[in-house]
Design a protein around this motif. Structure first.
Motif, PDB file in Angstrom:
ATOM      1  N   LYS A   1      -0.157  28.876  24.693  1.00 20.09           N
ATOM      2  CA  LYS A   1      -1.413  28.217  24.358  1.00 20.09           C
ATOM      3  C   LYS A   1      -1.359  26.804  24.927  1.00 20.09           C
ATOM      4  CE  LYS A   1      -2.137  30.872  20.113  1.00 20.09           C
ATOM      5  NZ  LYS A   1      -2.327  30.803  18.633  1.00 20.09           N
ATOM      6  N   LYS A   2      -2.519  26.219  25.146  1.00 21.64           N
ATOM      7  CA  LYS A   2      -2.569  24.909  25.797  1.00 21.64           C
ATOM      8  C   LYS A   2      -1.940  23.793  24.973  1.00 21.64           C
ATOM      9  CE  LYS A   2      -6.475  25.696  28.890  1.00 21.64           C
ATOM     10  NZ  LYS A   2      -7.810  25.232  29.332  1.00 21.64           N
ATOM     11  N   ASN A   3      -1.718  24.029  23.687  1.00 23.74           N
ATOM     12  CA  ASN A   3      -1.124  22.968  22.864  1.00 23.74           C
ATOM     13  C   ASN A   3       0.328  22.673  23.237  1.00 23.74           C
ATOM     14  OD1 ASN A   3      -0.113  25.392  21.832  1.00 23.74           O
ATOM     15  ND2 ASN A   3      -0.347  24.785  19.676  1.00 23.74           N
ATOM     16  N   VAL A   4       0.965  23.544  24.027  1.00 24.25           N
ATOM     17  CA  VAL A   4       2.341  23.257  24.455  1.00 24.25           C
ATOM     18  C   VAL A   4       2.382  22.083  25.429  1.00 24.25           C
ATOM     19  CG1 VAL A   4       2.997  25.681  24.180  1.00 24.25           C
ATOM     20  CG2 VAL A   4       2.431  24.826  26.457  1.00 24.25           C
ATOM     21  N   PHE A   5       1.279  21.786  26.106  1.00 30.71           N
ATOM     22  CA  PHE A   5       1.276  20.771  27.147  1.00 30.71           C
ATOM     23  C   PHE A   5       1.435  19.355  26.614  1.00 30.71           C
ATOM     24  CE2 PHE A   5      -1.572  23.860  29.692  1.00 30.71           C
ATOM     25  CZ  PHE A   5      -0.457  24.572  30.102  1.00 30.71           C
ATOM     26  N   CYS A   6       1.222  19.178  25.328  1.00 25.12           N
ATOM     27  CA  CYS A   6       1.377  17.839  24.749  1.00 25.12           C
ATOM     28  C   CYS A   6       2.256  17.869  23.499  1.00 25.12           C
ATOM     29  CB  CYS A   6       0.020  17.228  24.426  1.00 25.12           C
ATOM     30  SG  CYS A   6      -0.995  18.215  23.307  1.00 25.12           S
ATOM     31  N   ALA A   7       2.987  18.962  23.316  1.00 26.46           N
ATOM     32  CA  ALA A   7       3.806  19.130  22.115  1.00 26.46           C
ATOM     33  C   ALA A   7       5.085  18.299  22.186  1.00 26.46           C
ATOM     34  CB  ALA A   7       4.152  20.596  21.921  1.00 26.46           C
ATOM     35  N   ASP A   8       5.635  17.994  21.018  1.00 24.80           N
ATOM     36  CA  ASP A   8       6.922  17.299  20.932  1.00 24.80           C
ATOM     37  C   ASP A   8       8.090  18.271  20.936  1.00 24.80           C
ATOM     38  OD1 ASP A   8       5.680  14.780  20.728  1.00 24.80           O
ATOM     39  OD2 ASP A   8       5.429  15.035  18.563  1.00 24.80           O
ATOM     40  N   CYS A   9       7.816  19.508  20.558  1.00 29.70           N
ATOM     41  CA  CYS A   9       8.886  20.505  20.474  1.00 29.70           C
ATOM     42  C   CYS A   9       8.343  21.882  20.845  1.00 29.70           C
ATOM     43  CB  CYS A   9       9.468  20.530  19.060  1.00 29.70           C
ATOM     44  SG  CYS A   9      10.828  21.695  18.854  1.00 29.70           S
ATOM     45  N   VAL A  10       9.038  22.542  21.756  1.00 25.77           N
ATOM     46  CA  VAL A  10       8.620  23.853  22.257  1.00 25.77           C
ATOM     47  C   VAL A  10       9.822  24.780  22.295  1.00 25.77           C
ATOM     48  CG1 VAL A  10       7.689  25.120  24.231  1.00 25.77           C
ATOM     49  CG2 VAL A  10       6.772  22.851  23.664  1.00 25.77           C
ATOM     50  N   GLN A  11       9.670  25.980  21.745  1.00 26.80           N
ATOM     51  CA  GLN A  11      10.706  26.993  21.934  1.00 26.80           C
ATOM     52  C   GLN A  11      10.414  27.735  23.233  1.00 26.80           C
ATOM     53  OE1 GLN A  11      12.854  30.941  19.907  1.00 26.80           O
ATOM     54  NE2 GLN A  11      11.304  29.803  18.738  1.00 26.80           N
ATOM     55  N   ILE A  12      11.446  27.910  24.053  1.00 25.68           N
ATOM     56  CA  ILE A  12      11.310  28.584  25.341  1.00 25.68           C
ATOM     57  C   ILE A  12      11.854  29.995  25.193  1.00 25.68           C
ATOM     58  CG2 ILE A  12      11.816  28.488  27.805  1.00 25.68           C
ATOM     59  CD1 ILE A  12      12.473  25.504  27.422  1.00 25.68           C
ATOM     60  N   LYS A  13      10.950  30.958  25.221  1.00 28.46           N
ATOM     61  CA  LYS A  13      11.336  32.359  25.105  1.00 28.46           C
ATOM     62  C   LYS A  13      11.340  33.001  26.494  1.00 28.46           C
ATOM     63  CE  LYS A  13       9.909  33.101  20.345  1.00 28.46           C
ATOM     64  NZ  LYS A  13       9.234  34.018  19.392  1.00 28.46           N
ATOM     65  N   PRO A  14      11.887  34.208  26.626  1.00 28.39           N
ATOM     66  CA  PRO A  14      11.957  34.838  27.953  1.00 28.39           C
ATOM     67  C   PRO A  14      10.616  35.070  28.622  1.00 28.39           C
ATOM     68  CG  PRO A  14      13.496  35.896  26.467  1.00 28.39           C
ATOM     69  CD  PRO A  14      12.662  34.973  25.632  1.00 28.39           C
ATOM     70  N   ASP A  15       9.532  35.085  27.837  1.00 31.82           N
ATOM     71  CA  ASP A  15       8.215  35.356  28.416  1.00 31.82           C
ATOM     72  C   ASP A  15       7.133  34.390  27.931  1.00 31.82           C
ATOM     73  OD1 ASP A  15       8.016  36.177  25.813  1.00 31.82           O
ATOM     74  OD2 ASP A  15       7.208  38.165  26.251  1.00 31.82           O
ATOM     75  N   SER A  16       7.527  33.338  27.183  1.00 29.43           N
ATOM     76  CA  SER A  16       6.496  32.480  26.601  1.00 29.43           C
ATOM     77  C   SER A  16       7.047  31.144  26.122  1.00 29.43           C
ATOM     78  CB  SER A  16       5.823  33.199  25.419  1.00 29.43           C
ATOM     79  OG  SER A  16       6.779  33.516  24.427  1.00 29.43           O
ATOM     80  N   PHE A  17       6.116  30.200  25.906  1.00 31.36           N
ATOM     81  CA  PHE A  17       6.407  28.922  25.253  1.00 31.36           C
ATOM     82  C   PHE A  17       5.690  28.916  23.903  1.00 31.36           C
ATOM     83  CE2 PHE A  17       6.321  27.809  29.844  1.00 31.36           C
ATOM     84  CZ  PHE A  17       7.640  27.387  29.990  1.00 31.36           C
ATOM     85  N   ILE A  18       6.392  28.516  22.863  1.00 25.41           N
ATOM     86  CA  ILE A  18       5.832  28.487  21.516  1.00 25.41           C
ATOM     87  C   ILE A  18       6.043  27.088  20.930  1.00 25.41           C
ATOM     88  CG2 ILE A  18       5.871  29.491  19.207  1.00 25.41           C
ATOM     89  CD1 ILE A  18       5.049  31.497  21.290  1.00 25.41           C
ATOM     90  N   VAL A  19       4.975  26.463  20.451  1.00 27.27           N
ATOM     91  CA  VAL A  19       5.106  25.163  19.795  1.00 27.27           C
ATOM     92  C   VAL A  19       5.834  25.332  18.467  1.00 27.27           C
ATOM     93  CG1 VAL A  19       3.852  23.238  18.740  1.00 27.27           C
ATOM     94  CG2 VAL A  19       3.035  24.236  20.882  1.00 27.27           C
ATOM     95  N   GLU A  20       6.824  24.475  18.230  1.00 25.74           N
ATOM     96  CA  GLU A  20       7.595  24.511  16.993  1.00 25.74           C
ATOM     97  C   GLU A  20       7.455  23.182  16.245  1.00 25.74           C
ATOM     98  OE1 GLU A  20       9.060  27.003  15.721  1.00 25.74           O
ATOM     99  OE2 GLU A  20       9.637  28.398  17.296  1.00 25.74           O
ATOM    100  N   LYS A  21       7.501  23.253  14.915  1.00 29.54           N
ATOM    101  CA  LYS A  21       7.469  22.038  14.109  1.00 29.54           C
ATOM    102  C   LYS A  21       8.873  21.591  13.713  1.00 29.54           C
ATOM    103  CE  LYS A  21       2.846  22.690  12.141  1.00 29.54           C
ATOM    104  NZ  LYS A  21       2.050  22.825  10.884  1.00 29.54           N
ATOM    105  N   ASN A  22       9.744  22.569  13.452  1.00 27.77           N
ATOM    106  CA  ASN A  22      11.084  22.253  12.980  1.00 27.77           C
ATOM    107  C   ASN A  22      12.134  23.014  13.778  1.00 27.77           C
ATOM    108  OD1 ASN A  22      10.266  20.602  10.629  1.00 27.77           O
ATOM    109  ND2 ASN A  22       9.404  22.546   9.894  1.00 27.77           N
TER     110      ASN A  22
END
Length: 321
Positions: free
Chosen positions: A263-284
């Motif tokens: 999702k586009k919110n990863v482009f300005c996130a402070d923390c992102v989990q990098i998965k084999p097929d995706s980026f996911i914004v994380e809080k903790n």
């Protein structure tokens, strides 16, 4: 003594990948480094202050190389640029004259903490840093910038590589005849320990492929149930070892040949989990074994679906031509 430490050079022509903005976002945290992008893609992105976009064309690159080397070269498509990466210090010298070091990098990277991990190496005075093609750094001097033209085992490899339409992999230590072997042969001060997280493109799940200075080959690490993150300018993995939650920092993560969903919110996130097929914004981020949930390596992801989809599209495009 030059005023600035290091600039990365990225000639790129055509459409950037769909996470190019995250690539830029991760680089923005490395304020002591600069990135010059030579491109014909003038689409508007949120470029950070340490990134400079220079309108350019593939034809102009070809003309510049031919003028500097006084030879005809084969550069009919952008994919062939990988063989020419060692020439960038020479052909773009008027742009980088204020820098002590220059490097080339791919744009399918997520940068980690260059200040922490790379700056100490630059202060050691190496002539060349790293042996893989996705990110390599050279001392910015006339001697070093022309070293790729030296004879090696009775052959001038650059002339062979630059006059052929095939890929020689001249930019990295993949086969015997390449620029890295020329530096070693000439006794130059080289650092070639691999500090990247470079998942092999032959497996769906993340299995690290790394360059071994001992064998002069790319090898695979054993599978580990790790999770990978980018957080506030740092790239790292978390995994359990001997009952403890361990962390490994990387200079960058290279996502070669992977279609990444997000999702586009990863482009300005402070923390992102990098998965084999995706980026996911994380809080903790987990900070204990109790909080850590190791990934199940048998669970499917979209890697092979995306891979075969790209192959089908390529074939259809070929038939259309």
């Amino acid at each position: 003594m030059r005023d600035k430490k290091c600039v990365f050079i990225l000639p790129y022509f055509g459409e950037f990948n769909n996470y190019f903005q995250l690539f830029l976002h991760s680089f923005s945290y490395n304020k002591s480094f600069e990135l010059y992008i030579f491109t014909d893609n003038l689409r508007k992105y949120d470029y950070p202050s340490n990134v400079r976009v220079i309108p350019f064309s593939l034809e102009k690159v070809r003309e510049s190389i031919e003028a500097k080397l006084n030879m005809k070269i084969c550069l009919n498509a952008a994919y062939k640029l990988c063989d020419f990466k060692p020439t960038y210090g020479l052909i773009f010298q008027e742009y980088i004259k204020d820098f002590e070091y220059w490097g080339h990098c791919d744009c399918d990277l997520i940068f980690g903490n260059l200040e922490k991990l790379l700056m100490p190496l630059l202060n050691e005075g190496y002539d060349k840093i790293f042996a893989a093609g996705h990110l390599t750094i050279y001392k910015n001097s006339e001697v070093i910038n022309k070293l790729f033209m030296h004879e090696y085992k009775g052959r001038y490899i650059y002339k062979e590589a630059f006059s052929s339409d095939s890929i020689y992999v001249f930019d990295e230590d993949f086969k015997d005849y390449n620029v890295h072997r020329i530096f070693l042969e000439n006794g130059r001060k080289v650092f070639d320990k691999d500090m990247s997280m470079n998942p092999t493109s032959k497996k769906a799940h993340f299995i690290r492929s790394y360059y071994s200075p001992h064998t002069r080959k790319f090898e695979w690490e054993n599978k580990i149930r790790a999770r990978y993150y980018w957080k506030n300018g740092n790239v790292f993995s978390l995994y359990v070892k001997d009952g403890k939650l361990e962390k490994t920092d990387y200079l960058y993560m290279h996502l070669q040949s992977r279609t990444m969903h997000m999702k586009k919110n990863v482009f300005c996130a402070d923390c992102v989990q990098i998965k084999p097929d995706s980026f996911i914004v994380e809080k903790n981020i987990p900070d204990s074994v109790r909080d850590f949930n190791p990934p199940l390596l048998w669970l499917p992801n979209r890697f092979w679906i995306d891979t075969y989809y790209k192959k089908v599209r390529k074939k259809i495009k070929g038939f259309a031509l």
